[in-house]
Design a protein around this motif. Structure first.
Motif, PDB file in Angstrom:
ATOM      1  N   LYS A  82       0.832  -1.197   0.000  1.00  0.00           N
ATOM      2  CA  LYS A  82       0.000   0.000   0.000  1.00  0.00           C
ATOM      3  C   LYS A  82       0.869   1.249   0.000  1.00  0.00           C
ATOM      4  O   LYS A  82       0.632   2.187  -0.767  1.00  0.00           O
ATOM      5  N   TYR A  83       1.887   1.278   0.859  1.00  0.00           N
ATOM      6  CA  TYR A  83       2.764   2.445   0.919  1.00  0.00           C
ATOM      7  C   TYR A  83       3.517   2.632  -0.393  1.00  0.00           C
ATOM      8  O   TYR A  83       3.689   3.758  -0.860  1.00  0.00           O
ATOM      9  N   GLU A  86       1.048   4.067  -2.883  1.00  0.00           N
ATOM     10  CA  GLU A  86       0.795   5.481  -2.596  1.00  0.00           C
ATOM     11  C   GLU A  86       1.949   6.341  -3.079  1.00  0.00           C
ATOM     12  O   GLU A  86       1.736   7.419  -3.625  1.00  0.00           O
ATOM     13  N   ARG A  90       1.773   9.238  -5.947  1.00  0.00           N
ATOM     14  CA  ARG A  90       2.274  10.609  -5.777  1.00  0.00           C
ATOM     15  C   ARG A  90       3.208  10.983  -6.902  1.00  0.00           C
ATOM     16  O   ARG A  90       3.173  12.097  -7.400  1.00  0.00           O
TER      17      ARG A  90
END
Length: 167
Positions: A82-83, A86, A90
């Motif tokens: 997930k990180y 993300e 970005r």
């Protein structure tokens, strides 16, 4: 004085009895809550039956423990993923903004070049006009051409003839 001490002892003992009574009631309430009441007192299980039930529950507990640990590991992996996603999102958003800003920058540079060219033309035209205004002289001033000026010469002679009215 001894009477007073006896009364105070009686008061202390009665308050102590009340406290003991309240404490005993509390203990009885706790014991009733902790007791396992069954409707059928006839179903008394033997040691072997209890042991088998315990082993089956223990096996279920182990299976659930293994499942919990595997789910915990997969949860940690999903958090890492997930990180990472993300962060990529970005970057994608930032790259879109960068492209948009680059296009806007190009348009502004082109506009700046056009304005600089127009300003340079205006400045050059202004210099030429100033030079012409400094060097200008009257159209009838012919001194530098070798023409001799007569003293009573009129500079503004009427070169146009008035038209006659046609009847």
């Amino acid at each position: 004085m001894s009477n007073e001490s006896n009364m105070s002892d009686d008061l202390d003992s009665s308050s102590s009895d009340d406290k003991d009574h309240v404490t005993n009631i509390c203990f009885m309430a706790i014991e009733i809550d902790n007791e396992v009441l069954s409707l059928n007192d006839q179903s008394k299980l033997s040691y072997d039956e209890l042991h088998d039930a315990f082993e089956s529950l223990y096996d279920k507990f182990k299976k659930l423990g293994h499942k919990y640990s595997s789910l915990k590991k997969s949860h940690a992996c999903l958090l890492v993923e997930k990180y990472a996603l993300e962060k990529q999102a970005r970057i994608v958003i930032d790259s879109d903004k960068v492209k948009q800003l680059e296009e806007e920058n190009k348009a502004l540079k082109e506009n700046l070049d056009k304005l600089n060219t127009t300003l340079a033309k205006f400045t050059q035209g202004s210099k030429i006009l100033n030079t012409m205004l400094i060097n200008q002289r009257c159209a009838f001033n012919k001194r530098s051409l070798g023409y001799q000026l007569k003293r009573n010469q009129k500079y503004f002679k009427n070169y146009f003839v008035k038209a006659k009215k046609i009847i």
